[in-house]
Design a protein around this motif. Structure first.
Motif, PDB file in Angstrom:
ATOM      1  N   SER A  75       0.821  -1.217   0.000  1.00  0.00           N
ATOM      2  CA  SER A  75       0.000   0.000   0.000  1.00  0.00           C
ATOM      3  C   SER A  75       0.856   1.269   0.000  1.00  0.00           C
ATOM      4  N   TRP A  76       2.053   1.235   0.602  1.00  0.00           N
ATOM      5  CA  TRP A  76       2.923   2.404   0.636  1.00  0.00           C
ATOM      6  C   TRP A  76       3.343   2.846  -0.759  1.00  0.00           C
ATOM      7  N   SER A  77       3.340   1.945  -1.730  1.00  0.00           N
ATOM      8  CA  SER A  77       3.876   2.246  -3.056  1.00  0.00           C
ATOM      9  C   SER A  77       3.005   3.206  -3.861  1.00  0.00           C
ATOM     10  N   ARG A  78       1.750   3.322  -3.495  1.00  0.00           N
ATOM     11  CA  ARG A  78       0.849   4.208  -4.233  1.00  0.00           C
ATOM     12  C   ARG A  78       1.257   5.670  -4.077  1.00  0.00           C
ATOM     13  N   THR A 125      -7.591  -0.525  -8.100  1.00  0.00           N
ATOM     14  CA  THR A 125      -6.201  -0.421  -7.646  1.00  0.00           C
ATOM     15  C   THR A 125      -6.137  -0.199  -6.142  1.00  0.00           C
ATOM     16  N   THR A 126      -6.934   0.754  -5.656  1.00  0.00           N
ATOM     17  CA  THR A 126      -6.894   1.039  -4.216  1.00  0.00           C
ATOM     18  C   THR A 126      -7.362  -0.174  -3.415  1.00  0.00           C
ATOM     19  N   GLU A 127      -8.347  -0.876  -3.919  1.00  0.00           N
ATOM     20  CA  GLU A 127      -8.821  -2.073  -3.212  1.00  0.00           C
ATOM     21  C   GLU A 127      -7.751  -3.165  -3.202  1.00  0.00           C
ATOM     22  N   ALA A 128      -7.083  -3.347  -4.343  1.00  0.00           N
ATOM     23  CA  ALA A 128      -6.044  -4.378  -4.424  1.00  0.00           C
ATOM     24  C   ALA A 128      -4.876  -4.066  -3.496  1.00  0.00           C
ATOM     25  N   LEU A 129      -4.657  -2.785  -3.241  1.00  0.00           N
ATOM     26  CA  LEU A 129      -3.567  -2.384  -2.344  1.00  0.00           C
ATOM     27  C   LEU A 129      -4.016  -2.343  -0.877  1.00  0.00           C
ATOM     28  N   ILE A 131      -6.146  -0.194   0.428  1.00  0.00           N
ATOM     29  CA  ILE A 131      -6.287   1.201   0.861  1.00  0.00           C
ATOM     30  C   ILE A 131      -7.761   1.539   0.985  1.00  0.00           C
ATOM     31  N   GLY A 132      -8.099   2.241   2.046  1.00  0.00           N
ATOM     32  CA  GLY A 132      -9.479   2.692   2.227  1.00  0.00           C
ATOM     33  C   GLY A 132     -10.395   1.672   2.849  1.00  0.00           C
ATOM     34  N   ARG A 133      -9.852   0.746   3.586  1.00  0.00           N
ATOM     35  CA  ARG A 133     -10.668  -0.292   4.201  1.00  0.00           C
ATOM     36  C   ARG A 133     -10.997  -0.001   5.657  1.00  0.00           C
ATOM     37  N   ARG A 134     -10.628   1.159   6.143  1.00  0.00           N
ATOM     38  CA  ARG A 134     -10.951   1.469   7.534  1.00  0.00           C
ATOM     39  C   ARG A 134     -12.455   1.499   7.717  1.00  0.00           C
TER      40      ARG A 134
END
Length: 137
Positions: A75-78, A125-129, A131-134
């Protein structure tokens, strides 16, 4: 294993990694070119030319690391990938303002940067990484 590692990597994520990888490769090739030209030619300032080439090579490490991170679903790579795309836009604009053969390079860089941004902010992309699952149970 997390759920992101069990599902296949989305094509958009792979494409975003490819964009970052192309940018990394271009920066590194440019840096090597500047270094070789500085060392074999007669630059106005040898120190400036060598530092310019070394800087381009070092800058190429950022999108290179981001590309690898995207392929590995880190996730940091985005963040570094998005920053690279944003920084590429003014460079593309400057290349487009030139009255020379640099204009096609500006067009290519602008297309790469916009494509990279679109791919990186895509929900797949964000889901695969991860991100945004809080807030999800």
């Amino acid at each position: 294993m997390s759920s992101t590692e069990q599902t296949p990597r989305p094509v958009r994520l792979t494409a975003a990694a490819a964009v970052a990888g192309v940018e990394a490769l271009a920066l590194m090739i440019g840096g090597v070119y500047v270094l070789v030209t500085a060392l074999t030619g007669d630059p106005d300032g040898l120190t400036q030319a060598v530092m310019g080439g070394a800087t381009l090579i070092a800058l190429g490490l950022i999108p290179g690391a981001a590309a690898r991170g995207l392929l590995l679903r880190r996730s940091w790579s985005r963040g570094p990938a998005i920053i690279t795309q944003i920084l590429a836009l003014p460079v593309a604009w400057q290349l487009l303002q030139a009255d020379s053969a640099l204009i096609p390079g500006g067009i290519a860089l602008a297309v790469l940067a916009v494509t990279g941004l679109v791919l990186l902010v895509n929900p797949a992309t964000t889901e695969a990484l991860g991100i945004g699952r809080r807030g999800e149970a």
